[in-house]
Scaffold this active site. Structure first.
Site, PDB file in Angstrom:
ATOM      1  N   LYS A  78       9.190  19.539 -58.219  1.00 32.51           N
ATOM      2  CA  LYS A  78       8.095  19.894 -59.126  1.00 32.51           C
ATOM      3  C   LYS A  78       7.228  18.673 -59.427  1.00 32.51           C
ATOM      4  O   LYS A  78       5.993  18.728 -59.323  1.00 32.51           O
ATOM      5  CB  LYS A  78       8.676  20.474 -60.417  1.00 32.51           C
ATOM      6  CG  LYS A  78       7.656  21.158 -61.306  1.00 32.51           C
ATOM      7  CD  LYS A  78       8.358  21.896 -62.454  1.00 32.51           C
ATOM      8  CE  LYS A  78       9.222  23.023 -61.952  1.00 32.51           C
ATOM      9  NZ  LYS A  78       9.864  23.787 -63.032  1.00 32.51           N
TER      10      LYS A  78
ATOM     11  N   ARG B 257       9.866  20.561 -68.652  1.00 35.48           N
ATOM     12  CA  ARG B 257      10.532  21.342 -67.604  1.00 35.48           C
ATOM     13  C   ARG B 257      11.439  20.433 -66.780  1.00 35.48           C
ATOM     14  O   ARG B 257      11.175  19.247 -66.635  1.00 35.48           O
ATOM     15  CB  ARG B 257       9.499  21.984 -66.670  1.00 35.48           C
ATOM     16  CG  ARG B 257       8.623  23.052 -67.299  1.00 35.48           C
ATOM     17  CD  ARG B 257       7.625  23.585 -66.256  1.00 35.48           C
ATOM     18  NE  ARG B 257       6.895  24.750 -66.735  1.00 35.48           N
ATOM     19  CZ  ARG B 257       5.725  24.693 -67.370  1.00 35.48           C
ATOM     20  NH1 ARG B 257       5.170  23.509 -67.626  1.00 35.48           N
ATOM     21  NH2 ARG B 257       5.114  25.799 -67.748  1.00 35.48           N
TER      22      ARG B 257
ATOM     23  N   GLY C  67      15.338  29.145 -62.210  1.00 29.62           N
ATOM     24  CA  GLY C  67      16.036  29.596 -63.409  1.00 29.62           C
ATOM     25  C   GLY C  67      17.278  28.801 -63.760  1.00 29.62           C
ATOM     26  O   GLY C  67      17.995  29.144 -64.688  1.00 29.62           O
TER      27      GLY C  67
ATOM     28  N   MET D  54      17.468  25.638 -64.849  1.00 26.36           N
ATOM     29  CA  MET D  54      17.278  24.812 -66.036  1.00 26.36           C
ATOM     30  C   MET D  54      16.033  25.280 -66.773  1.00 26.36           C
ATOM     31  O   MET D  54      14.979  25.463 -66.164  1.00 26.36           O
ATOM     32  CB  MET D  54      17.179  23.348 -65.639  1.00 26.36           C
ATOM     33  CG  MET D  54      18.518  22.842 -65.124  1.00 26.36           C
ATOM     34  SD  MET D  54      18.408  21.206 -64.449  1.00 26.36           S
ATOM     35  CE  MET D  54      18.798  21.542 -62.760  1.00 26.36           C
TER      36      MET D  54
ATOM     37  N   ARG E 139       5.099  24.975 -54.931  1.00 23.26           N
ATOM     38  CA  ARG E 139       6.283  24.549 -54.182  1.00 23.26           C
ATOM     39  C   ARG E 139       6.387  25.434 -52.958  1.00 23.26           C
ATOM     40  O   ARG E 139       5.818  26.532 -52.925  1.00 23.26           O
ATOM     41  CB  ARG E 139       7.561  24.683 -55.035  1.00 23.26           C
ATOM     42  CG  ARG E 139       7.867  26.092 -55.487  1.00 23.26           C
ATOM     43  CD  ARG E 139       9.004  26.120 -56.478  1.00 23.26           C
ATOM     44  NE  ARG E 139       9.228  27.461 -57.024  1.00 23.26           N
ATOM     45  CZ  ARG E 139       9.908  27.714 -58.133  1.00 23.26           C
ATOM     46  NH1 ARG E 139      10.424  26.713 -58.822  1.00 23.26           N
ATOM     47  NH2 ARG E 139      10.084  28.937 -58.567  1.00 23.26           N
TER      48      ARG E 139
ATOM     49  N   HIS F 179      12.991  36.746 -62.736  1.00 20.93           N
ATOM     50  CA  HIS F 179      14.169  35.932 -62.414  1.00 20.93           C
ATOM     51  C   HIS F 179      15.036  36.637 -61.374  1.00 20.93           C
ATOM     52  O   HIS F 179      15.450  36.034 -60.378  1.00 20.93           O
ATOM     53  CB  HIS F 179      14.982  35.667 -63.688  1.00 20.93           C
ATOM     54  CG  HIS F 179      16.282  34.941 -63.424  1.00 20.93           C
ATOM     55  ND1 HIS F 179      17.471  35.611 -63.217  1.00 20.93           N
ATOM     56  CD2 HIS F 179      16.569  33.616 -63.318  1.00 20.93           C
ATOM     57  CE1 HIS F 179      18.426  34.720 -63.001  1.00 20.93           C
ATOM     58  NE2 HIS F 179      17.909  33.510 -63.065  1.00 20.93           N
TER      59      HIS F 179
ATOM     60  N   SER G  37      39.625  21.508 -26.029  1.00 24.69           N
ATOM     61  CA  SER G  37      38.986  22.286 -27.093  1.00 24.69           C
ATOM     62  C   SER G  37      39.623  21.844 -28.406  1.00 24.69           C
ATOM     63  O   SER G  37      40.841  21.961 -28.581  1.00 24.69           O
ATOM     64  CB  SER G  37      39.197  23.787 -26.887  1.00 24.69           C
ATOM     65  OG  SER G  37      38.586  24.509 -27.938  1.00 24.69           O
TER      66      SER G  37
ATOM     67  N   CYS H 219      36.701  24.991 -31.311  1.00 17.42           N
ATOM     68  CA  CYS H 219      36.891  26.428 -31.567  1.00 17.42           C
ATOM     69  C   CYS H 219      37.425  26.715 -32.966  1.00 17.42           C
ATOM     70  O   CYS H 219      37.929  27.801 -33.226  1.00 17.42           O
ATOM     71  CB  CYS H 219      37.810  27.046 -30.520  1.00 17.42           C
ATOM     72  SG  CYS H 219      39.471  26.325 -30.486  1.00 17.42           S
TER      73      CYS H 219
ATOM     74  N   TYR I 213      30.074  22.510 -25.891  1.00 16.51           N
ATOM     75  CA  TYR I 213      29.859  23.783 -26.577  1.00 16.51           C
ATOM     76  C   TYR I 213      30.582  23.804 -27.917  1.00 16.51           C
ATOM     77  O   TYR I 213      31.487  23.013 -28.168  1.00 16.51           O
ATOM     78  CB  TYR I 213      30.341  24.960 -25.711  1.00 16.51           C
ATOM     79  CG  TYR I 213      31.841  25.029 -25.527  1.00 16.51           C
ATOM     80  CD1 TYR I 213      32.657  25.677 -26.465  1.00 16.51           C
ATOM     81  CD2 TYR I 213      32.463  24.429 -24.437  1.00 16.51           C
ATOM     82  CE1 TYR I 213      34.033  25.740 -26.311  1.00 16.51           C
ATOM     83  CE2 TYR I 213      33.839  24.485 -24.275  1.00 16.51           C
ATOM     84  CZ  TYR I 213      34.615  25.136 -25.221  1.00 16.51           C
ATOM     85  OH  TYR I 213      35.985  25.177 -25.074  1.00 16.51           O
TER      86      TYR I 213
END
Length: 909
Positions: free
Chosen positions: A32, A103, A112, A114, A376, A490, A798, A865, A885
């Site tokens: 912000k 704020r 929401g 804070m 934002r 909200h 693996s 894996c 992988y």
């Protein structure tokens, strides 16, 4: 963080088209604060103010209130003087007062989490000065009662006595409304507002034992400290844990000159989005309220009106409001204030072009003048995230690499959730209509309180409106339904951020928390009754509505194609059945990285043969039982190979200890004894013999295959014969046989000999061959240390990071739940190492094992894996380690494909 007395600055100013900071300073100024500075610098009409840095919050948490106030006091006082100079007003002055808002603002958006305090600096004297200055007594006293209400709740802790009760200030207001026979806050008279101020202050004194603070500086420091404290409040901690945000980030504090949307019918406030946050559609949209302040829109107490005429008409269609009624009673901002709308429209275009992303903006209109309070990058659903990025790519605003980097991997998960079956929807009974606040299909049992969302396995949280205190329940529930609030309430904003189906503003709902009932058109629904929500249309259905699996199509399919273009590391799946293999293949899996053969033995017709094998006293008896299992295993492998034709399939030989397969209940033991024509005592003896003190480290994995080689022989035969059978049908199979739990070279060597000799016999019997590999799981720390020796024999590695994590930490995964949450709460661990790879410890073993293995075989195939194969930060680590992988569950495959591409792109930046 090291605390320095001589930190360069803890307070950054902005306003009048200049700023100390910019949008790149989010870590220091919060999202912000950084965006306020940026907007001010590019000439947006931003009320002047200042930001106290996140570092000050971190210092506060380490050093305490007195030390930090002393460090920032002079800078704060100087920054207030700067606002006074720019606004031509004075903080605390009775004749020409400056009021401010306070704020919070973390580096990432936490909707929401804070709370905000508006109109700070007002008291019994200042309110009279405000009346004199504005000649608007209604506005001045309304601002005063709002300030006491907000400050009382946020700073002084004035909360409802119990969850069935409403906010203590709201209770006072509702009582006055009933007494006066009115419904809206805007209907209060000046005397009503004066009475509310008196009653509010009296309530504060009774509940807290202290008078409401009148000194503006005391008010300001109270609010600043409250923001710092809120960073470690329950809901902020929960939100951080939900998203794995570190506790040491801290929050910034933003103090801004007040501009007022509650000065009458030529004033107002609103929230808008440059594109649709739910669907991603390229259409400017938002909501506003006349004669209101910012929190009114998101709180959901008053249902707001639409900003654009198109949005208003769409709303009217959903709400079944006739066009003439809409135009007269619910006009859009575009129709009501065309000049203001035109200016706002130009700002939204400018900001989206500046940031090259969808913006979520807050604005206030004060006496006909437009102010932009915040922008934002907007929270959005997974579907909107994909569509917005692809549209920006097609519009030429971002390139392909940036498009992929814009994707939040875990948000893709939303697109893989089931959707309502269209034929089931036609049969479903619609009980009410609300606003489609967050798309998706949700079915569950009604609960009315957030802390009871886990009462049922599938729940729908039904509220009059939600508040930040409801966060945990909103996360647990399958969907959210509110009677009040709009598309920017909200409930709507948080639900979209979570990817939860949400319907807001369903005005036909009558909710009674005391009786736990929901009434619609005279029909009463109770806690535990099933309802279904279509967050894409706003339809609320009675009972359960059937769902179907989603498809990879449209923009989602395009993102996946783009991912494959840039990805280097492949993505496989963990699949034990042909069904799972087909799902994963449809999601783009390029093979199977783990098939767990033991899962095939638990079906009713197989467990008997498995138990006979275990109970057999001789090799001959075991072989006979295994012969019964052979055709079943072979059939399973044929199905999996067919589903994955052309791609490699890694099959892990039997891994768990045998005691997992034997019956432990007396009735089942009797049944088995009768079937095998042996005594009950013989079964009991065998069960007792198999019992181990620490099964995880006991007789399992390759230890089973080396003590009972006939098991490895049977499984190898099933795999190789299945591959040869499919080869005869023209289906290409690439089997990879994996030996589990190897800790010594000899363990692997014995198993490899059994596998290769069995395969050779089959090739001779069938007069045919297939290519296959023999490799091992690296899941014991010693195997990672001995990887160079093992690689001399193994065709592939693996990494089984589940067991590797257990053995490296010395944590039992089944028991760690007793202490891991406490460890995370106390900061001993930042995350659960079974969910997110421990890169500093376990990760180093993975890296070492890979490097040592490839020091012997340069092109050794290496994969992973464990559960970590679908976790984004872990996948990125595996790419940087040089894995060929990763393998993960079918529904995580698209996420891993995306992260694989992102990792490759980041490596080139």
């Amino acid at each position: 963080m090291e605390i320095l007395q001589d930190v360069k600055a803890r307070v950054y100013r902005f306003g009048n088209k200049v700023a100390d900071g910019n949008s790149k300073m989010k870590n220091l100024l919060g999202g912000k604060g950084a965006n306020l500075a940026e907007m001010s610098a590019i000439g947006m009409p931003v009320p002047p103010g200042f930001t106290i840095t996140t570092e000050a919050c971190t210092e506060y948490n380490l050093l305490g209130q007195d030390a930090v106030v002393e460090r920032i006091k002079a800078e704060v006082e100087s920054a207030i003087a700067n606002i006074e100079s720019l606004m031509g007003t004075t903080f605390g002055d009775k004749e020409n007062p400056l009021l401010v808002s306070v704020r919070s603002g973390a580096r990432v958006s936490m909707p929401g989490m804070m709370d905000t305090v508006l109109n700070l600096g007002i008291n019994d004297d200042v309110v009279l000065g405000l009346v004199k200055k504005t000649n608007n007594e209604q506005f001045a006293w309304d601002s005063y009662r709002r300030f006491i209400q907000m400050y009382g709740g946020v700073v002084l802790g004035m909360k409802p006595a119990s969850k069935e009760d409403i906010d203590p200030f709201e209770e006072i207001m509702e009582h006055l409304k009933d007494k006066r026979g009115i419904k809206l806050d805007t209907e209060f008279t000046i005397q009503d507002l004066k009475d509310l101020v008196y009653d509010f202050k009296d309530a504060v004194k009774k509940q807290t034992g202290h008078s409401f603070p009148t000194d503006p500086w005391e008010q300001l420091w109270g609010a600043i400290i409250a923001v710092f404290n809120s960073w470690n409040g329950d809901r902020a901690v929960y939100y951080r844990n939900m998203h794995n945000y570190p506790a040491d980030w801290g929050t910034a504090v933003n103090v801004q000159a007040m501009v007022y949307g509650n000065m009458g019918n030529n004033s107002g406030t609103g929230v808008c989005f440059t594109r649709d946050a739910g669907t991603g559609e390229n259409v400017f949209n938002g909501e506003y309220l006349i004669n209101a302040q910012g929190e009114d829109v998101v709180a959901g107490v008053r249902t707001p009106q639409q900003i654009t005429k198109l949005g208003s008409q769409r709303w009217a269609e959903l709400a079944k409001v006739e066009e003439a009624d809409r135009a007269e009673n619910y006009p859009s901002l575009e129709e009501l204030m065309p000049t203001i709308f035109k200016e706002l429209d130009s700002y939204q275009k400018k900001l989206e072009n500046h940031y090259c992303d969808m913006q979520d903006m807050e604005f206030t209109m004060q006496d006909g003048k437009l102010w932009i309070l915040q922008t934002r990058n907007g929270k959005r659903t997974g579907a909107a995230m994909v569509k917005i990025a692809m549209d920006l790519l097609k519009e030429g605003k971002i390139d392909e690499k940036e498009t992929l980097l814009r994707m939040q991997p875990n948000k893709l998960d939303e697109l893989l959730h089931p959707v309502f079956d269209t034929s089931a929807l036609k049969r479903a009974h619609v009980i009410a209509q609300g606003l489609p606040a967050s798309p998706g299909a949700a079915t569950g049992k009604i609960v009315f309180f957030a802390d009871e969302a886990n009462k049922f396995k599938n729940s729908i949280l039904v509220r009059i409106e939600t508040s930040p205190e409801d966060l945990e329940g909103m996360n647990i529930a399958k969907g959210i339904l509110t009677a009040r609030g709009g598309m920017t309430s909200h409930a709507a904003v948080v639900a979209r951020g979570m990817g939860k189906s949400c319907i807001s503003g369903a005005g036909a709902l009558k909710i009674n928390y005391k009786t736990r009932t929901l009434t619609v058109d005279g029909h009463e629904y109770h806690e535990g009754d099933w309802i279904s929500l279509n967050g894409s249309t706003g339809n609320i259905f009675e009972g359960k509505v059937e769902t179907v699996e989603p498809e990879l199509s449209g923009e989602f399919g395009e993102i996946m194609t783009l991912s494959d273009k840039y990805a280097i590391m492949k993505v496989r799946t963990n699949a034990d059945t042909p069904k799972d293999a087909k799902i994963a293949r449809n999601f783009g899996a390029q093979g199977i990285g783990l098939t767990r053969t033991e899962h095939m033995f638990f079906e009713v017709d197989r467990i008997k043969a498995m138990r006979e094998m275990i109970l057999a006293d001789t090799v001959k008896g075991r072989k006979q039982a295994l012969q019964d299992l052979l055709p079943m295993q072979r059939s399973d492998f044929e199905g999996i190979f067919e589903a994955m034709q052309g791609f490699p399939v890694t099959i892990r030989l039997l891994d768990p200890p045998l005691h997992e397969f034997v019956p432990h209940q007396l009735a089942t033991q009797k049944e088995l004894a009768d079937e095998m024509h042996i005594s009950l005592q013989a079964v009991k003896n065998k069960v007792a013999e198999l019992e181990e003190f620490n099964p995880m480290l006991g007789h399992r994995g390759c230890r089973l295959g080396n003590t009972y080689p006939e098991i490895t022989e049977m499984q190898t035969r099933a795999i190789i014969e299945a591959a040869i059978n499919l080869k005869a049908k023209g289906i290409v199979c690439i089997p990879e046989i994996m030996v589990p739990l190897v800790g010594t070279v000899k363990e692997f060597e014995y198993q490899e000999q059994i596998i290769r000799s069995t395969a050779a016999k089959i090739f001779e019997e069938r007069n045919d061959t297939v290519e296959f590999l023999v490799g091992t799981m690296i899941e014991i720390p010693r195997a990672a240390l001995m990887a160079d020796k093992i690689a001399e024999l193994a065709d592939f590695f693996s990494f089984g990071t589940n067991d590797l994590t257990q053995m490296t930490f010395g944590y039992s995964r089944d028991d760690a739940g007793k202490f891991l949450p406490i460890y995370i709460e106390k900061g001993i661990l930042k995350v659960d190492p079974f969910e997110v790879l421990d890169q500093e410890g376990v990760g180093q073993l993975v890296k070492m094992g890979t490097e040592r293995g490839r020091s012997v075989k340069q092109h050794l195939k290496v994969g992973i894996c464990g559960e970590h194969g679908g976790e984004p930060s872990s996948v990125e680590f595996f790419y940087n380690t040089g894995m060929d992988y990763v393998s993960c569950s079918p529904y995580r495959v698209p996420i891993a494909r995306l992260v694989s591409a992102q990792a490759a792109i980041k490596a080139t930046v």
